[in-house]
Design an enzyme around this catalytic site. Sequence first.
Site: not given
Ligand code: PGA
Length: 263
Positions: A17-19, A105, A175, A242-243
């Site tokens: 998930n690149w957000k 989020e 999550e 994510g990150g």
């Molecule tokens: P993170 O994010 O790996 O940066 O904690 C996970 C996500 O929000 O899906």
Amino acid sequence: MTPRNKPVRRRPIAVGNWKMNLTVAESEAVVRKLLETSGDVRDVDVVLAPSYTALWAAGRALKGSGLRLAAQNLHWEEAGAFTGEVSGAQIQDAGCSLVLVGHSERRRLFGETDEIVRRKVARALKQGLEVILCIGETLEQRLGDQTPVVVKGQMREGLADAGKEFSNRILIAYEPVWAIGTGRVATAEQISEVHALIRLEYEKLFDSVSADAVRILYGGSVTSENIADLAAIADLDGVLVGGASLNADRFGTIIRGLQKAKA
Ligand code: PGA
């Protein structure tokens, strides 16, 4: 022998998930690098969720590979006067076969209620997409022993309009909000406990065959360093990253870690 007694093999899955990160060119570069390092991995579903603006280009870059494209969100209506929104048909048109719904989020920063999540899930399924429904408790809820109530509630509400015929196109991502982007990972015990509860709830909502087949992902500070420990958890079928997914080398290590543990 009931299906519950048979060991069901669920295909492992790693979702990046690149957000709200990466330009079009940067997204293409990560896809290309990932194909170089992990393009040969065939026994793990690898899914990338770039920003809307990079979907088409990322989709073009991964064409012909086993990598799949997801959107991070969609609108619940089919089309119309919804300035700034993107529909299920449009993300599908851009190359997506999956979509994230109800990421914390979205819930926390953009006011997405369970009602909105329910409508988005229903729209996505109707559109022919696979849905990754994201659920999870806040730290306050965990400390207040509310985790089971919250997680089950989010499933019940989010899947209220998901017909039985769609039960094989739903994935659940657990999550914990307190683990996302914090470097604080849930323990194996916490993950096992919640994943078991999710599978049980899925059985109540659908049936035991669907519950045995549904893939349950964990998300929250997954890294190339902790993937081996996480992937060893029996009831963990995949990870939502994510990150660490913004870097092709790190995400590649995560994919291989999952592959190794689930082989
Ligand atoms: P993170 O994010 O790996 O940066 O904690 C996970 C996500 O929000 O899906």
